[in-house]
Enzyme design. Structure first.
Site, PDB file in Angstrom:
ATOM      1  N   TYR A 129       0.860  -0.987   0.093  1.00  0.00           N
ATOM      2  CA  TYR A 129       0.189   0.055  -0.130  1.00  0.00           C
ATOM      3  C   TYR A 129       0.762   1.405   0.228  1.00  0.00           C
ATOM      4  O   TYR A 129       1.863   1.441   0.823  1.00  0.00           O
ATOM      5  CB  TYR A 129      -0.720  -0.049   0.983  1.00  0.00           C
ATOM      6  CG  TYR A 129      -1.627   1.282   1.395  1.00  0.00           C
ATOM      7  CD1 TYR A 129      -2.362   1.780   0.525  1.00  0.00           C
ATOM      8  CD2 TYR A 129      -1.261   2.218   2.932  1.00  0.00           C
ATOM      9  CE1 TYR A 129      -2.920   3.263   0.833  1.00  0.00           C
ATOM     10  CE2 TYR A 129      -1.910   3.134   2.808  1.00  0.00           C
ATOM     11  CZ  TYR A 129      -2.683   3.922   2.005  1.00  0.00           C
ATOM     12  OH  TYR A 129      -3.183   5.149   2.308  1.00  0.00           O
ATOM     13  N   SER A 130       0.627   2.051  -0.959  1.00  0.00           N
ATOM     14  CA  SER A 130       1.584   3.494  -1.060  1.00  0.00           C
ATOM     15  C   SER A 130       2.992   3.198  -1.132  1.00  0.00           C
ATOM     16  O   SER A 130       3.534   2.672  -1.891  1.00  0.00           O
ATOM     17  CB  SER A 130       0.921   4.374   0.174  1.00  0.00           C
ATOM     18  OG  SER A 130       1.198   5.728  -0.113  1.00  0.00           O
ATOM     19  N   GLU A 131       3.621   3.692  -0.201  1.00  0.00           N
ATOM     20  CA  GLU A 131       5.030   3.450   0.025  1.00  0.00           C
ATOM     21  C   GLU A 131       5.539   1.992  -0.095  1.00  0.00           C
ATOM     22  O   GLU A 131       6.220   1.625  -0.663  1.00  0.00           O
ATOM     23  CB  GLU A 131       5.647   4.028   1.386  1.00  0.00           C
ATOM     24  CG  GLU A 131       7.181   4.188   1.402  1.00  0.00           C
ATOM     25  CD  GLU A 131       7.739   4.746   2.641  1.00  0.00           C
ATOM     26  OE1 GLU A 131       7.828   5.899   2.529  1.00  0.00           O
ATOM     27  OE2 GLU A 131       7.989   3.953   3.636  1.00  0.00           O
TER      28      GLU A 131
END
Length: 321
Positions: A129-131
């Site tokens: 997720y994301s980073e």
């Protein structure tokens, strides 16, 4: 399939377990997957004004970043001209001068994720997720490089990216974002890209999709923002779609193992396009084809910004109440 799950910035293995909880439980209940969780090594404090947003402390990042405004990108993106490709949008954030960044910290972060994979022989998938999605994409790209250049078998057979961004790959003494219009395909395994059409960073998710083998990649628009969907409708639809994908990957992998055993030790048969192709996402999401007005209006915009022209039939649209 067993997934190693990588949280976003200011996350933790514990908090991501809660964040991903409804999806993970649904997948486990259907016998589709099991999950292991990891986290970054750099303990951080949330940005000013967001102290209670990211969950219980301690919080971590995979990347030891330079100090500065953590949400500057989000504020700047609202002033970006529309109609640019995802890659052109990302290049707008490239600093005018090289920044002083210790890339060894990123190498160390990749090394720790690889060690976690090596320590659990059952892991054959990644969720980020994301980073964490950027880290997962970078792991996949590095495995792809090792396979192509040195014939080292890939451990990861499938990756799911929530609100992702393109992988960072080694170049010279540092790393660069591998953008499709400059470097072509970076990831050559089946991938599933979950994004929200109301995410101000949606261009980053599409840029990651563009950097993957288009015949092995699918998009899923939950119609929301920069988050992991937890509502029952999205979780069930994700499970239905991924059930077909994971079943086909497992069958292809079993067939590949049979071919590899007859070919001799060390042989690897990557999943072929024909083995992976699933039914049209539009048909698999018959119950959810009527998307929210926000999601519907964003579809054409996502299509126009994809350097590959992400076809609408590749986007599984979520039905948002």
């Amino acid at each position: 399939m067993r997934f190693l799950c990588l949280p976003g910035a200011y996350g933790s293995a514990k908090n991501f377990g809660v964040q991903l909880g409804p999806f993970a439980k649904h997948m486990e209940d259907r016998g589709l997957a099991t999950f292991a969780f990891t986290q970054g090594a750099h303990e951080v404090e949330p940005p000013l004004g967001w102290e209670n947003y990211f969950g219980s402390r301690p919080l971590y990042r995979f990347i030891d970043t330079v100090k500065g405004d953590a949400f500057e990108v989000v504020r700047r993106v609202r002033h970006i001209p529309r109609g640019l490709s995802p890659e052109a949008t990302l290049r707008l954030f490239k600093p005018d001068k090289p920044i002083d960044f210790d890339w060894q910290t990123f190498r160390d972060a990749l090394g720790r994720v690889f060690k976690t994979i090596d320590d659990d022989a059952e892991i054959d998938g990644l969720i980020g997720y994301s980073e964490g999605a950027m880290m997962a994409a970078s792991i996949c790209a590095e495995e792809n490089r090792r396979w192509e250049e040195n014939g080292i078998p890939r451990r990861i057979k499938f990756a799911i990216f929530f609100a992702g961004s393109p992988p960072l790959v080694a170049e010279g003494d540092g790393f660069v974002a591998k953008l499709a219009d400059e470097h072509g395909t970076a990831i050559d395994i089946p991938t599933f890209h979950v994004f929200g059409s109301n995410d101000p960073l949606v261009y980053s998710s599409v840029a990651l999709y563009n950097a993957c083998n288009q015949d092995l990649a699918q998009l899923y628009d939950h119609g929301l923002g920069h988050l992991v969907p937890r509502d029952a409708d999205n979780v069930e639809q994700l499970g239905d779609t991924l059930s077909d994908v994971i079943t086909k990957i497992n069958k292809a992998q079993e067939a590949g193992l049979g071919k590899a055993s007859s070919a001799g030790p060390g042989a690897q048969n990557p999943v072929s396009d024909d083995e992976y192709i699933t039914s049209s996402p539009a048909s698999s999401s018959a119950g959810g084809s009527a998307a929210s007005s926000a999601g519907s209006s964003a579809e054409s915009d996502v299509d126009s910004r994809s350097s590959h022209g992400a076809e609408s039939e590749r986007i599984v649209k979520a039905q948002v109440a």
